[in-house]
Design a protein around this motif. Structure first.
Motif, PDB file in Angstrom:
ATOM      1  N   ASN A   1       9.882  13.511  15.535  1.00 23.00           N
ATOM      2  CA  ASN A   1       9.287  12.530  14.640  1.00 23.00           C
ATOM      3  C   ASN A   1      10.252  12.239  13.491  1.00 23.00           C
ATOM      4  OD1 ASN A   1       9.034  14.706  12.823  1.00 23.00           O
ATOM      5  ND2 ASN A   1       6.907  15.090  13.402  1.00 23.00           N
ATOM      6  N   CYS A   2       9.829  11.414  12.537  1.00 20.81           N
ATOM      7  CA  CYS A   2      10.745  10.981  11.473  1.00 20.81           C
ATOM      8  C   CYS A   2      11.160  12.118  10.560  1.00 20.81           C
ATOM      9  CB  CYS A   2      10.109   9.852  10.663  1.00 20.81           C
ATOM     10  SG  CYS A   2       8.481  10.262   9.947  1.00 20.81           S
ATOM     11  N   ALA A   3      10.428  13.238  10.582  1.00 18.51           N
ATOM     12  CA  ALA A   3      10.793  14.390   9.764  1.00 18.51           C
ATOM     13  C   ALA A   3      11.722  15.344  10.501  1.00 18.51           C
ATOM     14  CB  ALA A   3       9.548  15.131   9.305  1.00 18.51           C
ATOM     15  N   GLY A   4      12.014  15.043  11.777  1.00 21.31           N
ATOM     16  CA  GLY A   4      12.902  15.887  12.543  1.00 21.31           C
ATOM     17  C   GLY A   4      12.225  17.008  13.297  1.00 21.31           C
TER      18      GLY A   4
ATOM     19  N   ARG B   1       0.833  -1.190   0.000  1.00 18.32           N
ATOM     20  CA  ARG B   1       0.000   0.000   0.000  1.00 18.32           C
ATOM     21  C   ARG B   1       0.873   1.247   0.000  1.00 18.32           C
ATOM     22  NH1 ARG B   1      -3.196  -3.255  -1.077  1.00 18.32           N
ATOM     23  NH2 ARG B   1      -5.294  -3.626  -0.245  1.00 18.32           N
ATOM     24  N   SER B   2       0.279   2.332  -0.471  1.00 16.26           N
ATOM     25  CA  SER B   2       0.884   3.649  -0.343  1.00 16.26           C
ATOM     26  C   SER B   2      -0.132   4.544   0.363  1.00 16.26           C
ATOM     27  CB  SER B   2       1.262   4.217  -1.711  1.00 16.26           C
ATOM     28  OG  SER B   2       1.991   5.418  -1.579  1.00 16.26           O
ATOM     29  N   LEU B   3       0.216   5.804   0.590  1.00 11.90           N
ATOM     30  CA  LEU B   3      -0.647   6.688   1.359  1.00 11.90           C
ATOM     31  C   LEU B   3      -0.819   8.030   0.665  1.00 11.90           C
ATOM     32  CD1 LEU B   3       0.785   6.142   4.954  1.00 11.90           C
ATOM     33  CD2 LEU B   3      -1.268   5.099   3.994  1.00 11.90           C
ATOM     34  N   VAL B   4      -1.886   8.714   1.053  1.00 13.53           N
ATOM     35  CA  VAL B   4      -2.082  10.115   0.701  1.00 13.53           C
ATOM     36  C   VAL B   4      -1.422  10.950   1.782  1.00 13.53           C
ATOM     37  CG1 VAL B   4      -3.784  11.926   0.267  1.00 13.53           C
ATOM     38  CG2 VAL B   4      -4.242   9.570  -0.449  1.00 13.53           C
ATOM     39  N   LYS B   5      -0.645  11.944   1.391  1.00 15.76           N
ATOM     40  CA  LYS B   5       0.173  12.666   2.369  1.00 15.76           C
ATOM     41  C   LYS B   5      -0.639  13.446   3.383  1.00 15.76           C
ATOM     42  CE  LYS B   5       2.573  16.136   1.032  1.00 15.76           C
ATOM     43  NZ  LYS B   5       3.552  16.973   0.294  1.00 15.76           N
ATOM     44  N   ASN B   6      -1.860  13.875   3.043  1.00 12.57           N
ATOM     45  CA  ASN B   6      -2.630  14.703   3.964  1.00 12.57           C
ATOM     46  C   ASN B   6      -3.821  13.980   4.592  1.00 12.57           C
ATOM     47  OD1 ASN B   6      -4.149  14.531   1.663  1.00 12.57           O
ATOM     48  ND2 ASN B   6      -4.331  16.723   1.309  1.00 12.57           N
ATOM     49  N   SER B   7      -3.856  12.636   4.481  1.00 15.20           N
ATOM     50  CA  SER B   7      -4.935  11.884   5.116  1.00 15.20           C
ATOM     51  C   SER B   7      -4.594  11.621   6.577  1.00 15.20           C
ATOM     52  CB  SER B   7      -5.175  10.565   4.375  1.00 15.20           C
ATOM     53  OG  SER B   7      -4.029   9.739   4.467  1.00 15.20           O
TER      54      SER B   7
ATOM     55  N   CYS C   1       8.405  10.148   4.801  1.00 12.47           N
ATOM     56  CA  CYS C   1       8.033  10.189   6.215  1.00 12.47           C
ATOM     57  C   CYS C   1       6.760  11.017   6.331  1.00 12.47           C
ATOM     58  CB  CYS C   1       9.161  10.820   7.027  1.00 12.47           C
ATOM     59  SG  CYS C   1       8.603  11.584   8.574  1.00 12.47           S
ATOM     60  N   LYS C   2       5.728  10.414   6.883  1.00 10.04           N
ATOM     61  CA  LYS C   2       4.463  11.116   7.101  1.00 10.04           C
ATOM     62  C   LYS C   2       4.319  11.423   8.582  1.00 10.04           C
ATOM     63  CE  LYS C   2      -0.515  10.774   6.239  1.00 10.04           C
ATOM     64  NZ  LYS C   2      -1.622   9.945   5.699  1.00 10.04           N
ATOM     65  N   TYR C   3       3.815  12.599   8.905  1.00 12.53           N
ATOM     66  CA  TYR C   3       3.754  13.043  10.300  1.00 12.53           C
ATOM     67  C   TYR C   3       2.593  14.017  10.467  1.00 12.53           C
ATOM     68  CZ  TYR C   3       6.011  17.015   8.096  1.00 12.53           C
ATOM     69  OH  TYR C   3       6.296  18.061   7.250  1.00 12.53           O
ATOM     70  N   ARG C   4       2.220  14.228  11.708  1.00 14.14           N
ATOM     71  CA  ARG C   4       1.182  15.208  12.014  1.00 14.14           C
ATOM     72  C   ARG C   4       1.843  16.452  12.578  1.00 14.14           C
ATOM     73  NH1 ARG C   4      -3.231  12.996  15.839  1.00 14.14           N
ATOM     74  NH2 ARG C   4      -1.471  13.031  17.285  1.00 14.14           N
ATOM     75  N   GLY C   5       1.689  17.568  11.879  1.00 12.26           N
ATOM     76  CA  GLY C   5       2.282  18.815  12.309  1.00 12.26           C
ATOM     77  C   GLY C   5       1.258  19.747  12.932  1.00 12.26           C
TER      78      GLY C   5
ATOM     79  N   ALA D   1       3.990  15.101   4.534  1.00 12.10           N
ATOM     80  CA  ALA D   1       4.943  14.018   4.254  1.00 12.10           C
ATOM     81  C   ALA D   1       6.135  14.600   3.505  1.00 12.10           C
ATOM     82  CB  ALA D   1       4.287  12.911   3.436  1.00 12.10           C
ATOM     83  N   ASP D   2       7.325  14.153   3.858  1.00 14.91           N
ATOM     84  CA  ASP D   2       8.563  14.593   3.226  1.00 14.91           C
ATOM     85  C   ASP D   2       9.346  13.379   2.750  1.00 14.91           C
ATOM     86  OD1 ASP D   2       7.979  17.261   3.876  1.00 14.91           O
ATOM     87  OD2 ASP D   2       8.958  17.069   5.840  1.00 14.91           O
ATOM     88  N   ALA D   3      10.075  13.545   1.650  1.00 21.96           N
ATOM     89  CA  ALA D   3      10.918  12.471   1.140  1.00 21.96           C
ATOM     90  C   ALA D   3      12.179  12.349   1.991  1.00 21.96           C
ATOM     91  CB  ALA D   3      11.286  12.734  -0.311  1.00 21.96           C
ATOM     92  N   ILE D   4      12.516  11.115   2.363  1.00 17.63           N
ATOM     93  CA  ILE D   4      13.748  10.846   3.113  1.00 17.63           C
ATOM     94  C   ILE D   4      14.883  10.538   2.147  1.00 17.63           C
ATOM     95  CG2 ILE D   4      14.836   9.308   4.781  1.00 17.63           C
ATOM     96  CD1 ILE D   4      12.145   8.933   6.083  1.00 17.63           C
ATOM     97  N   ILE D   5      14.662   9.601   1.232  1.00 12.55           N
ATOM     98  CA  ILE D   5      15.626   9.282   0.180  1.00 12.55           C
ATOM     99  C   ILE D   5      14.862   9.006  -1.105  1.00 12.55           C
ATOM    100  CG2 ILE D   5      17.396   8.344   1.728  1.00 12.55           C
ATOM    101  CD1 ILE D   5      16.440   5.524   0.841  1.00 12.55           C
ATOM    102  N   ARG D   6      15.561   9.153  -2.231  1.00 16.17           N
ATOM    103  CA  ARG D   6      14.987   8.846  -3.532  1.00 16.17           C
ATOM    104  C   ARG D   6      15.662   7.611  -4.122  1.00 16.17           C
ATOM    105  NH1 ARG D   6      12.503  12.293  -6.838  1.00 16.17           N
ATOM    106  NH2 ARG D   6      13.996  11.949  -8.525  1.00 16.17           N
TER     107      ARG D   6
END
Length: 322
Positions: A138-141, A96-102, A172-176, A182-187
């Motif tokens: 969180n995972c986004a720092g 599965r993948s996710l929607v960044k703002n769900s 990385c998806k997080y609640r701000g 969601a932000d990219a960690i690596i490509r």
């Protein structure tokens, strides 16, 4: 004077041509050596960049896994203990993948890149403000403040999605403060796979007896016969008995590819195969766990011959099940 001049004469045309030819050959040989050295340096640099990306991704995931279920016991807002009917601190989805703002992992999208999985982790923060005191990230720092209720715990969610250019990236998806992001960690990610260490002992001893994917845990939960007079009570009973609370460790694996022009010379010998959790697991569960075995021939033609790196690690949860 004439006798002396007759003893000194210049280079003949033949001698000049031979000298030029020898010089050209020497320059050609030197150029070949320089090109070979430059190519070797480029290959080494590409391999190092892949290693760095893999190491950074695994470090980020491991830090978040070990932080799951964290409680700042020095905080006045900290609970005395996790309640039995609190939701689990770890969750996941297969292919599965996710929607960044769900919200959280709701609204999951099918058709994830090469069967990539979703890993979601929960934890309590530290500090009274929205961003906390900076000691829990969180995972986004971003800092996460103390939660007054278990539903306000922080999130670190890892999943794979394709960027605007079609390249897969671990996000990385997080609640701000202003909602979900969601932000990219690596490509350069081909696939992201997760297995969960399930403690099947009664009572649980905190040691994994077997590693399974998220679908197996969800199937076990679906078989639970819940007790309660209404939906709310049955939901609390589910939280008490969910198999996600028996997860004591996590295994993650990533298959990464290099940038344009980074060619793997071994790929020219024929299609190869990547077993993300080893050959034994791939042969036993490859049909039901999409993405744990990737054949190079099944990869997009544009990236098929690129340099690739398989990275994996096992992480033990520091905190006991909630």
């Amino acid at each position: 004077m004439n006798t002396v001049l007759r003893g000194h004469h210049g280079m003949s045309l033949v001698e000049l041509l031979v000298a030029l030819s020898l010089g050209a050959l020497l320059m050609l040989a030197a150029s070949s050596v320089l090109l070979a050295a430059s190519g070797s340096y480029g290959e080494q640099s590409a391999s190092v960049r892949l290693d760095d990306n893999g190491r950074y991704a695994l470090d980020s995931i491991a830090r978040a896994v070990r932080q799951s279920a964290y409680v700042n016991w020095d905080s006045g807002a900290a609970p005395v203990a996790h309640a039995d009917d609190d939701s689990a601190n770890i969750a996941g989805l297969d292919a599965r993948s996710l929607v960044k703002n769900s919200e959280g992992i709701s609204g999951a999208l099918p058709g994830a890149l090469h069967g990539s999985d979703v890993l979601a982790l929960r934890f309590y923060g530290s500090g009274q403000q929205q961003g906390g005191d900076g000691s829990v990230l969180n995972c986004a720092g971003f800092g996460v403040g103390a939660a007054k209720a278990e539903t306000q715990r922080g999130w670190s969610i890892f999943y794979v999605a394709q960027g605007a250019d079609g390249v897969g990236e671990l996000r990385c998806k997080y609640r701000g403060a202003n909602g979900w992001g969601a932000d990219a960690i690596i490509r350069g990610v081909d696939t992201f796979q997760v297995l969960y260490g399930l403690d099947t002992d009664t009572p649980p001893d905190g040691v994994a007896n077997r590693y399974v994917n998220a679908s197996v845990l969800d199937a076990r939960d679906a078989a639970l016969v819940l007790e309660g007079a209404d939906a709310a009570e049955r939901q609390r009973d589910f939280h008490r008995r969910t198999h996600w609370k028996r997860v004591s460790g996590v295994r993650v694996a990533l298959l990464l590819h290099g940038e344009v022009g980074q060619v793997d010379k071994m790929a020219q010998l024929g299609p190869s195969q990547f077993d993300l959790f080893g050959k034994a697991y791939a042969e036993a569960h490859g049909a039901s766990d999409t993405g744990v075995r990737i054949a190079r021939a099944a990869l997009p033609a544009a990236t098929r011959s690129r340099l690739r790196q398989l990275v994996q690690t096992s992480i033990m949860l520091r905190n006991g099940p909630a």
